[in-house]
Design an enzyme around this catalytic site. Sequence first.
Site, short mmCIF file in Angstrom:
data_model
loop_
_atom_site.label_atom_id
_atom_site.label_comp_id
_atom_site.label_asym_id
_atom_site.label_seq_id
_atom_site.Cartn_x
_atom_site.Cartn_y
_atom_site.Cartn_z
CE1 TYR A 125 -3.37 2.83 0.67
CE2 TYR A 125 -2.09 3.33 2.63
CZ TYR A 125 -3.08 3.67 1.73
OH TYR A 125 -3.76 4.83 1.89
CG ASP A 217 6.05 2.78 2.11
OD1 ASP A 217 6.26 3.19 3.27
OD2 ASP A 217 4.99 3.00 1.49
CE LYS A 245 1.17 3.91 9.17
NZ LYS A 245 -0.24 4.09 9.31
N1 PMP Z 1 2.99 3.54 3.11
C1 PMP Z 1 2.68 2.60 4.02
C2 PMP Z 1 3.51 1.36 4.10
C3 PMP Z 1 1.60 2.78 4.89
O1 PMP Z 1 1.30 1.84 5.79
C4 PMP Z 1 0.85 3.98 4.81
C5 PMP Z 1 -0.32 4.26 5.72
N2 PMP Z 1 -0.81 3.23 6.46
C6 PMP Z 1 1.22 4.91 3.84
C7 PMP Z 1 2.29 4.67 3.02
C8 PMP Z 1 0.46 6.19 3.70
O2 PMP Z 1 0.73 7.01 4.78
P1 PMP Z 1 -0.32 8.17 5.21
O3 PMP Z 1 -1.53 7.46 5.70
O4 PMP Z 1 0.42 8.92 6.28
O5 PMP Z 1 -0.56 8.97 4.00
#
Ligand code: PMP
Length: 409
Positions: A125, A217, A245
Amino acid sequence: MPGGVSSPVRAFSPHPVYLTRGQGAYVWDADGHRYVDLCLAYGPLILGHAHPEVLDAVQERIRRGWIFGAPVEEEIRLARQVSRHHPSAEMVRFVSTGSEAVVSLLRLARAYTGRPSVVKMDGGYHGSVDALMVHPSRGTGVRPSSPGAAPPRGARTYVVPFNDADRLEGILEAHDDIGLVLLEPVLGNIGTILPEPGYLRRVRQVCSRYGVLLAFDEVITSYRLGIGGAERRFGVRPDLLVLGKVIGGGFPLAAYAGRRDILSLVSPQGPVYQAGTFSGHPASLTAGLATLRVLEREGLGGAEKQTHELARGLAEEARRRNIPLQVPHIGTLLSLFIASDPVRDAAAARRSDLGAVRALLRSCLQQGVYVPQSPQETLFLSLVHTDADITRVRECVATALGQQGKQRS
Ligand code: PMP
């Protein structure tokens, strides 16, 4: 509000639980019920709610004003720390959310490589809005307003299974339009799926062989697998990195980072445009600094061991009831799959008994354990959960498994 919420994962039937307060490992709902929190705002709160060191630091910071649209000392300090912790982060650009970091990183990778297409893993994701970065232009109607921005004509997103380096190699061999391979080093958005031994190293080798950039990521994994995230844990160095995060300590903050020769292309040092009013928000930077200070001092504390113990305990409870529960876990992350075959990729996760896990999570919520209600989310532990909290979670899951056992028999 569509669905009554500001982000889709928060909606569940017949209505979500509205939370009013959080302290340490606990949250309270609008009716005053207390829950042990294993959601932790989907990951950022590695020190639990309202941690006193973070609270004091943020209060002290915002008393002097909270945003300026000018550089502040905190961003230098946090950038230095992130660079020290993550070997691949030679340069860092702060943004506000993980999605924003990913969008910006895609643009940068396209500009650097001149190749528009990207490979992602099935079940990974990330997020993107590049198609909106255009100027009016006489000939074709629109033209990109920055190198690497959309519309990268013919740009494709190739999807390959996680834990299959041969498939990745096949795609890179077959297509010369690919500039970037983007992956979560531990899949965290389809449950938790660990890389098999040697997989990430092979991904690195394959990307290097075909001259394709590799981005991790680490929005979920950074700091939750310990300082230095997955890249240190698995000893594999990506070219680019996405962080989010935990680095904002529960306030909106994310970053993209990586090799100096690539990040130097970002404006104003280079031509690749990327900007944000709230980027590097002082309150977020301060919360992040305070959080990392605690993590530097205490590591993951007992949280990693607790995660392991919880996973072991849940598997044991399930075995006793003949339920094929798998509890993949690493660092402070874990998730639940009910499946007979090992879940090593997204296809296997989708084949697993999602309905049974959904029912289990629903039962946990009713018993006072606050967990995401989607069976495909990761569960998070913190440095402030006690052994008694973990025992309580185990008991709640055992009760839920008992209910399922009865339904099965
Ligand atoms: N990359 C990963 C691996 C994520 O888990 C998330 C959100 N859960 C995102 C990107 C997107 O981050 P945000 O919700 O802060 O836009």
